[in-house]
Design an enzyme around this catalytic site. Structure first.
Site, PDB file in Angstrom:
ATOM      1  N   SER A  64       0.826  -1.215   0.000  1.00 38.57           N
ATOM      2  CA  SER A  64       0.000   0.000   0.000  1.00 38.57           C
ATOM      3  C   SER A  64       0.859   1.263   0.000  1.00 38.57           C
ATOM      4  O   SER A  64       2.010   1.260   0.463  1.00 38.57           O
ATOM      5  CB  SER A  64      -0.904   0.024   1.240  1.00 38.57           C
ATOM      6  OG  SER A  64      -1.751  -1.095   1.256  1.00 38.57           O
TER       7      SER A  64
HETATM    8  N1  SAM Z   1      -0.988  -4.826   4.142  1.00 40.53           N
HETATM    9  C1  SAM Z   1      -0.258  -5.076   2.919  1.00 40.53           C
HETATM   10  C2  SAM Z   1       1.122  -4.512   2.940  1.00 40.53           C
HETATM   11  O1  SAM Z   1       1.475  -3.770   3.849  1.00 40.53           O
HETATM   12  O2  SAM Z   1       1.863  -4.852   1.997  1.00 40.53           O
HETATM   13  C3  SAM Z   1      -0.988  -4.623   1.688  1.00 40.53           C
HETATM   14  C4  SAM Z   1      -2.023  -5.574   1.346  1.00 40.53           C
HETATM   15  S1  SAM Z   1      -2.514  -5.691  -0.327  1.00 40.53           S
HETATM   16  C5  SAM Z   1      -3.106  -4.091  -0.695  1.00 40.53           C
HETATM   17  C6  SAM Z   1      -3.985  -6.677  -0.019  1.00 40.53           C
HETATM   18  C7  SAM Z   1      -3.700  -8.105   0.407  1.00 40.53           C
HETATM   19  O3  SAM Z   1      -4.943  -8.719   0.780  1.00 40.53           O
HETATM   20  C8  SAM Z   1      -3.103  -8.970  -0.704  1.00 40.53           C
HETATM   21  O4  SAM Z   1      -1.911  -9.549  -0.264  1.00 40.53           O
HETATM   22  C9  SAM Z   1      -4.172 -10.025  -0.957  1.00 40.53           C
HETATM   23  O5  SAM Z   1      -3.666 -11.288  -1.325  1.00 40.53           O
HETATM   24  C10 SAM Z   1      -4.868 -10.067   0.402  1.00 40.53           C
HETATM   25  N2  SAM Z   1      -6.231 -10.627   0.367  1.00 40.53           N
HETATM   26  C11 SAM Z   1      -7.213 -10.440  -0.560  1.00 40.53           C
HETATM   27  N3  SAM Z   1      -8.332 -11.125  -0.217  1.00 40.53           N
HETATM   28  C12 SAM Z   1      -8.047 -11.752   0.963  1.00 40.53           C
HETATM   29  C13 SAM Z   1      -8.791 -12.615   1.823  1.00 40.53           C
HETATM   30  N4  SAM Z   1     -10.056 -12.978   1.558  1.00 40.53           N
HETATM   31  N5  SAM Z   1      -8.191 -13.077   2.945  1.00 40.53           N
HETATM   32  C14 SAM Z   1      -6.901 -12.714   3.258  1.00 40.53           C
HETATM   33  N6  SAM Z   1      -6.148 -11.910   2.463  1.00 40.53           N
HETATM   34  C15 SAM Z   1      -6.708 -11.436   1.338  1.00 40.53           C
END
Ligand code: SAM
Length: 214
Positions: A64
Site C-alpha cells: 500500500s
Molecule cells: N498490508 C499489505 C502490505 O502492507 O503490503 C498490503 C495488502 S494488499 C493491498 C492486499 C492483500 O490482501 C493482498 O496480499 C491479498 O492477497 C490479500 N487478500 C485479498 N483477499 C483476501 C482474503 N479474503 N483473505 C486474506 N487476504 C486477502
C-alpha cells in the site's frame, strides 16, 4: 539487503511529507521512520521505495501507499499491548508498522507465496505477529475478540464475522466498495448490538476476494 544512510535520509523525507499531508500520530510516524520499506519491495521497484506510492509485489498484489498505511494506522488509534487483527498481510509492511507500535498482531493472507515471503521478513526484522494462511472474511474466531481490526484490501461489504469479532469499544478500519475506488470506513462497536460508523475518504485497494473466487 542494507539500510544505508541514503535509505534512512529518503525515509525521513517521506515521513516529513506524511506529516505535511496530515498524519499527526507521532507513534505512526516513528514506526514508519524506523522500518526499511525498501526491504518489502520487489527488486525492480527498490529505487521507488520512498515515494508516496503503492507498488506491485508478487502475485499481482501491492504494497500500500505509505500515506494509506499511515492514515489507516492513525484511524485505528493503536496502543501498545492491544490485540489487532489485520486482513491482507501482503508484503508484511503494515503488519510490521503495527508490531513496531507495540500491538499484538494476528494477520491473515490468502496467497501462500506472500504468506511465506512475509514470514521470512518478520524473522529478519525480529517481529513476531501470529500469521495465518486463510480467508480474511472468516477472521479468527478462536482468538477473538480483537481491540482493533484493520482490513487492507477493498471489501465488497463489511464482513459480518469481522464485526462479531470486534470487542465492545473496539475500532475497525476497512475500505468498502465494489468498484475500483473504496470508501474508508471507521466502525466503532459501541455495545454488543450497536455499531457507529464514519467515513474517512476515498482510496484504491486491490480487492478482498471471497473464497469462491480464489
Ligand atoms: N498490508 C499489505 C502490505 O502492507 O503490503 C498490503 C495488502 S494488499 C493491498 C492486499 C492483500 O490482501 C493482498 O496480499 C491479498 O492477497 C490479500 N487478500 C485479498 N483477499 C483476501 C482474503 N479474503 N483473505 C486474506 N487476504 C486477502
Amino acid at each position: 539487503m542494507v539500510d544505508s544512510y541514503k535509505h534512512q535520509g529518503m525515509r525521513r523525507q517521506l515521513v516529513a511529507s506524511l506529516k505535511e499531508k496530515g498524519i499527526t500520530d507521532e507513534n505512526v510516524l516513528l514506526a514508519m521512520n524506523k522500518i526499511p520499506r525498501h526491504y518489502f519491495m520487489d527488486n525492480a521497484f527498490l529505487e521507488f521505495a520512498y515515494q508516496d506510492k503503492a507498488f506491485p509485489i508478487a502475485e499481482s498484489q501491492t504494497i500500500s501507499q505509505p500515506f494509506t498505511v499511515a492514515i489507516q494506522t492513525q484511524l485505528l488509534q493503536v496502543k501498545p499491548g492491544e490485540k489487532v487483527l489485520e486482513i491482507g498481510t501482503g508484503s508484511g509492511y503494515q503488519t510490521s508498522v503495527l508490531c513496531e507500535m507495540g500491538a499484538r498482531v494476528w494477520t491473515i493472507e490468502r496467497i501462500k507465496t506472500l504468506y511465506d515471503n512475509a514470514k521470512n521478513m518478520f524473522t529478519k526484522l525480529h517481529y513476531k505477529p501470529k500469521q495465518f494462511f486463510g480467508d480474511g472474511f472468516e477472521g479468527l474466531p478462536k482468538f477473538a475478540p480483537f481491540d482493533k481490526i484493520l482490513v487492507t484490501a477493498g471489501a465488497p461489504h463489511v464482513p459480518p464475522k469481522l464485526l462479531e469479532q470486534l470487542d465492545v469499544g473496539g475500532i475497525m478500519v476497512i475500505p468498502v466498495g465494489k468498484s475500483d475506488v473504496q470508501t474508508m470506513k471507521v466502525i466503532v462497536r459501541i455495545s454488543e448490538s450497536e455499531y457507529k460508523e464514519k467515513k474517512a475518504g476515498s482510496f484504491q485497494f486491490v480487492p478482498l476476494l471471497e473464497a469462491k473466487k480464489w
